[in-house]
Design an enzyme around this catalytic site. Structure first.
Site, PDB file in Angstrom:
ATOM      1  CG  ASP A  16      -1.727  -1.006   1.281  1.00  0.00           C
ATOM      2  OD1 ASP A  16      -2.137  -1.697   0.146  1.00  0.00           O
ATOM      3  OD2 ASP A  16      -2.257  -1.621   2.328  1.00  0.00           O
ATOM      4  CE  LYS A  19       2.729  -2.302  -4.263  1.00  0.00           C
ATOM      5  NZ  LYS A  19       2.163  -1.958  -2.908  1.00  0.00           N
ATOM      6  N   GLY A  43      -4.344  -4.740  -3.876  1.00  0.00           N
ATOM      7  CA  GLY A  43      -5.536  -3.641  -3.892  1.00  0.00           C
ATOM      8  C   GLY A  43      -4.773  -2.384  -4.471  1.00  0.00           C
ATOM      9  CG  HIS A  44      -2.078  -2.509  -7.116  1.00  0.00           C
ATOM     10  ND1 HIS A  44      -1.074  -2.838  -7.897  1.00  0.00           N
ATOM     11  CD2 HIS A  44      -1.620  -3.049  -6.046  1.00  0.00           C
ATOM     12  CE1 HIS A  44      -0.174  -3.650  -7.085  1.00  0.00           C
ATOM     13  NE2 HIS A  44      -0.437  -3.617  -5.967  1.00  0.00           N
ATOM     14  CD  GLN A 220       1.037  -8.957  -2.277  1.00  0.00           C
ATOM     15  OE1 GLN A 220       1.710  -9.469  -3.054  1.00  0.00           O
ATOM     16  NE2 GLN A 220      -0.363  -8.726  -2.536  1.00  0.00           N
TER      17      GLN A 220
HETATM   18  P1  GDP Z   1      -0.602   0.147  -3.579  1.00  0.00           P
HETATM   19  O1  GDP Z   1      -1.304  -1.042  -3.187  1.00  0.00           O
HETATM   20  O2  GDP Z   1       0.812   0.186  -3.352  1.00  0.00           O
HETATM   21  O3  GDP Z   1      -1.078   0.484  -5.021  1.00  0.00           O
HETATM   22  O4  GDP Z   1      -1.420   1.416  -2.455  1.00  0.00           O
HETATM   23  P2  GDP Z   1      -3.057   1.373  -2.294  1.00  0.00           P
HETATM   24  O5  GDP Z   1      -3.692   1.725  -3.412  1.00  0.00           O
HETATM   25  O6  GDP Z   1      -3.250   0.227  -1.583  1.00  0.00           O
HETATM   26  O7  GDP Z   1      -2.842   2.530  -1.307  1.00  0.00           O
HETATM   27  C1  GDP Z   1      -2.349   3.742  -1.595  1.00  0.00           C
HETATM   28  C2  GDP Z   1      -3.765   4.700  -1.424  1.00  0.00           C
HETATM   29  O8  GDP Z   1      -2.911   6.057  -1.118  1.00  0.00           O
HETATM   30  C3  GDP Z   1      -4.433   4.749  -2.332  1.00  0.00           C
HETATM   31  O9  GDP Z   1      -5.935   5.298  -1.929  1.00  0.00           O
HETATM   32  C4  GDP Z   1      -4.066   6.081  -3.231  1.00  0.00           C
HETATM   33  O10 GDP Z   1      -5.136   6.814  -3.955  1.00  0.00           O
HETATM   34  C5  GDP Z   1      -3.673   6.762  -2.320  1.00  0.00           C
HETATM   35  N1  GDP Z   1      -2.182   7.571  -2.648  1.00  0.00           N
HETATM   36  C6  GDP Z   1      -1.431   7.260  -3.388  1.00  0.00           C
HETATM   37  N2  GDP Z   1      -0.238   8.262  -3.659  1.00  0.00           N
HETATM   38  C7  GDP Z   1      -0.752   9.233  -2.811  1.00  0.00           C
HETATM   39  C8  GDP Z   1      -0.188  10.722  -2.391  1.00  0.00           C
HETATM   40  O11 GDP Z   1       0.665  11.000  -2.639  1.00  0.00           O
HETATM   41  N3  GDP Z   1      -0.895  11.198  -1.427  1.00  0.00           N
HETATM   42  C9  GDP Z   1      -2.360  10.707  -1.059  1.00  0.00           C
HETATM   43  N4  GDP Z   1      -2.879  11.744  -0.150  1.00  0.00           N
HETATM   44  N5  GDP Z   1      -2.809   9.697  -1.392  1.00  0.00           N
HETATM   45  C10 GDP Z   1      -2.128   9.045  -2.304  1.00  0.00           C
HETATM   46  P1  IMO Z   2      -0.929  -4.421  -2.208  1.00  0.00           P
HETATM   47  O1  IMO Z   2      -0.276  -5.007  -3.452  1.00  0.00           O
HETATM   48  C1  IMO Z   2      -1.119  -4.594   2.304  1.00  0.00           C
HETATM   49  C2  IMO Z   2      -1.019  -8.529   3.867  1.00  0.00           C
HETATM   50  C3  IMO Z   2      -2.424  -9.001   4.812  1.00  0.00           C
HETATM   51  C4  IMO Z   2      -1.754  -9.981   5.550  1.00  0.00           C
HETATM   52  C5  IMO Z   2      -0.247 -10.638   5.003  1.00  0.00           C
HETATM   53  C6  IMO Z   2      -0.643 -11.881   4.356  1.00  0.00           C
HETATM   54  O2  IMO Z   2      -1.989  -3.771  -2.158  1.00  0.00           O
HETATM   55  O3  IMO Z   2       0.244  -3.491  -1.445  1.00  0.00           O
HETATM   56  P2  IMO Z   2      -2.326 -12.780   2.261  1.00  0.00           P
HETATM   57  O4  IMO Z   2      -3.752 -12.490   1.841  1.00  0.00           O
HETATM   58  O5  IMO Z   2      -1.577 -12.222   1.407  1.00  0.00           O
HETATM   59  O6  IMO Z   2      -2.099 -14.114   2.235  1.00  0.00           O
HETATM   60  O7  IMO Z   2      -1.911 -11.861   3.452  1.00  0.00           O
HETATM   61  O8  IMO Z   2      -0.469  -9.662   3.715  1.00  0.00           O
HETATM   62  N1  IMO Z   2      -1.021  -8.270   2.477  1.00  0.00           N
HETATM   63  C7  IMO Z   2      -1.118  -7.090   2.240  1.00  0.00           C
HETATM   64  N2  IMO Z   2      -1.002  -5.786   2.697  1.00  0.00           N
HETATM   65  N3  IMO Z   2      -0.990  -4.354   0.719  1.00  0.00           N
HETATM   66  C8  IMO Z   2      -1.196  -5.594   0.060  1.00  0.00           C
HETATM   67  O9  IMO Z   2      -1.081  -5.683  -1.114  1.00  0.00           O
HETATM   68  C9  IMO Z   2      -1.359  -6.817   0.741  1.00  0.00           C
HETATM   69  N4  IMO Z   2      -1.409  -8.154   0.552  1.00  0.00           N
HETATM   70  C10 IMO Z   2      -1.144  -8.823   1.486  1.00  0.00           C
HETATM   71  O10 IMO Z   2      -2.836  -8.098   5.328  1.00  0.00           O
HETATM   72  O11 IMO Z   2      -1.170  -9.328   6.800  1.00  0.00           O
HETATM   73 MG    MG Z   3      -2.694  -1.740  -1.842  1.00  0.00          MG
END
Ligand code: GDP
Ligand code: IMO
Ligand code: MG
Length: 417
Positions: A16, A19, A43-44, A220
């Site tokens: 999170d 990416k 979850g991207h 991840q």
């Molecule tokens: P990922 O799993 O690495 O792709 O990240 P996620 O999408 O799960 O979580 C990142 C969250 O932060 C999402 O809700 C994005 O829309 C948000 N986000 C990403 N970059 C920024 C930033 O620079 N500032 C803010 N405020 N939100 C951001």
């Molecule tokens: P992105 O790509 C954050 C965490 C779960 C748990 C552990 C193992 O969005 O960054 P799993 O279901 O993979 O067996 O769970 O890894 N986890 C993540 N945490 N971002 C993710 O993906 C994750 N994918 C798995 O919360 O602690």
């Molecule tokens: Mg994510």
């Protein structure tokens, strides 16, 4: 000589990091985006013109119409793929650019149940998984009983392999899963993506060899890596840059660049150590400002300050040379910001994390904070002094350059240094 240009984009923390946003930003100037590991546990989030897209399986490059490959190292849940394709089509996106490796592994309905069942057995050492069946699907792979995408091409093969897998499940869980029901579901789902199958190793290598710009989209983060993360509180795949080689079947020398994505603070969903974790009102504020709720499960993310021992290690094992520092806007409005520069472990100060992070005590420095208006200055290309210093601290710890600063969810809220 053809210029080879493959770049891995990986998370440097616990997932999170943003990416999805960074891949989307870079995808416009690329030709292909490849997911190489993990599954729908990812979850991207990508925000385009105020509309939010959350990708679990499909690479984030799809919004730019780039060839979007789900490579062999991925465990693919057909139900999620179909759902994601439908959502994209409803929003006017072309899903014919998606390619699915014939060798990728299938996540079947019983893997989700097994995920919950295993968590139940673990009691107080449960991982807090996403319950998407990821661990069990990789277990089947290691046990050599998994089904692969190409098995869907022959009903006879599919039935034979499914029967074997179900025999294992029955012996281990004492539960009977309905073979016919699973088979019918799979056949129906397969019709939706049958035309997208490919030999991803050939496709991706050829693209790199002919000078196309290829991005590997990590899921991840480094500390959820099955080997290099905070084992056993990890996911079941190789999330680091090396995973791009094994997962997509490309040699190490073809992955020329590694860009690490790091959040300006730290978050974690699920169980496991988080040395700089904060709680109470301050954590609440950070969580609300940063919208730190899981993109896959909606769970509140645990939050903490930036942890440089973690980034140092992530830079090392991934070979990170460039960093995208995200969510810098979220920290605005504080007079100072704590950053952990080292850990104290058993009376000694160490710069790198010990294997399970147990018993570490972060050593903090207080960095000068920045204001909302300084975030605006940053977006117009004038980097304010406190942000410069924060960036310099990250660069010094990681021996990498911060080349991108992200200051908001939208594509435009991005500064390239
Ligand atoms: P990922 O799993 O690495 O792709 O990240 P996620 O999408 O799960 O979580 C990142 C969250 O932060 C999402 O809700 C994005 O829309 C948000 N986000 C990403 N970059 C920024 C930033 O620079 N500032 C803010 N405020 N939100 C951001
Ligand atoms: P992105 O790509 C954050 C965490 C779960 C748990 C552990 C193992 O969005 O960054 P799993 O279901 O993979 O067996 O769970 O890894 N986890 C993540 N945490 N971002 C993710 O993906 C994750 N994918 C798995 O919360 O602690
Ligand atoms: Mg994510």
């Amino acid at each position: 000589m053809v210029r080879m240009s493959a770049r891995a984009i990986v998370g440097m923390q616990f997932g999170d990091e943003g990416k999805g946003k960074i891949v989307d930003y870079l995808a416009s100037a690329s030709d292909m985006v490849v997911r190489f590991q993990g599954g729908s546990n990812a979850g991207h989030t990508v925000v385009v013109n105020g509309k939010t897209y959350k990708f679990h399986l499909v690479p984030s490059g799809v919004l730019h119409g780039k060839i979007s490959v789900i490579a062999t190292g991925v465990v693919l849940d057909p139900a999620v793929l179909v759902e994601e394709m439908e959502h994209l089509e409803q929003n006017g996106y072309d899903t014919s650019v998606i390619r699915v490796s014939r060798r990728a592994y299938l996540v079947l309905p019983y893997h989700r149940e097994m995920d919950a069942w295993e968590e139940g057995l673990k009691g107080d050492v449960k991982v807090g998984t996403t319950r998407r069946g990821i661990g069990p699907a990789y277990e089947d792979r290691a046990a050599r009983i998994a089904l692969r995408v190409h098995d869907l091409e022959s009903e006879e093969k599919l039935r034979r392999k499914l029967r074997l897998a179900l025999r294992f499940r029955r012996a281990c869980m004492g539960v009977e899963f309905g073979e016919e029901e699973i088979l019918e579901q799979l056949k129906e789902q397969f019709e939706r993506f049958r035309d997208l199958l490919c030999d991803s190793e050939i496709l991706v290598n050829r693209a790199i060899d002919s000078g196309r710009e290829v991005l590997f989209e990590g899921a991840q983060g480094t500390f959820l890596d099955v080997d290099h993360g905070t084992y056993p509180f990890v996911t079941s795949s190789s999330t680091i840059a090396g995973g791009a080689c094994t997962g997509a079947g490309v040699p190490p020398w073809k992955v020329c660049q590694v860009l690490g994505v790091a959040k300006a603070y730290t978050t974690r969903v699920g169980e496991g150590p988080l040395p700089t974790e904060i709680e109470g009102g301050e954590a609440e504020r950070l969580r609300e400002r940063g919208g730190e709720f899981g993109a896959t499960t909606g769970r509140p993310r645990r939050v903490g300050w930036l942890d440089l021992p973690l980034l140092r290690y992530a830079a090392l094992v991934n070979g990170v040379k460039e960093i995208a520092l995200t969510k810098v806007d979220v920290l605005a409005g504080r007079s100072t910001i704590p950053v952990a520069t080292a850990y104290r472990v058993g009376g000694r100060e160490v710069l790198y994390p010990p294997p399970d992070l147990e018993g570490v005590e972060p050593v903090y420095v207080e960095m000068e904070g920045w204001s909302e208006s300084e975030v605006e200055d940053c977006l117009s290309g004038e980097i304010p002094e406190p942000i410069k210093e924060y960036v310099a601290l990250v660069e010094k710890a990681t021996s990498a350059r911060v080349t991108i600063i992200s200051l908001g969810k939208d594509r435009e809220k991005t500064v390239v240094l």
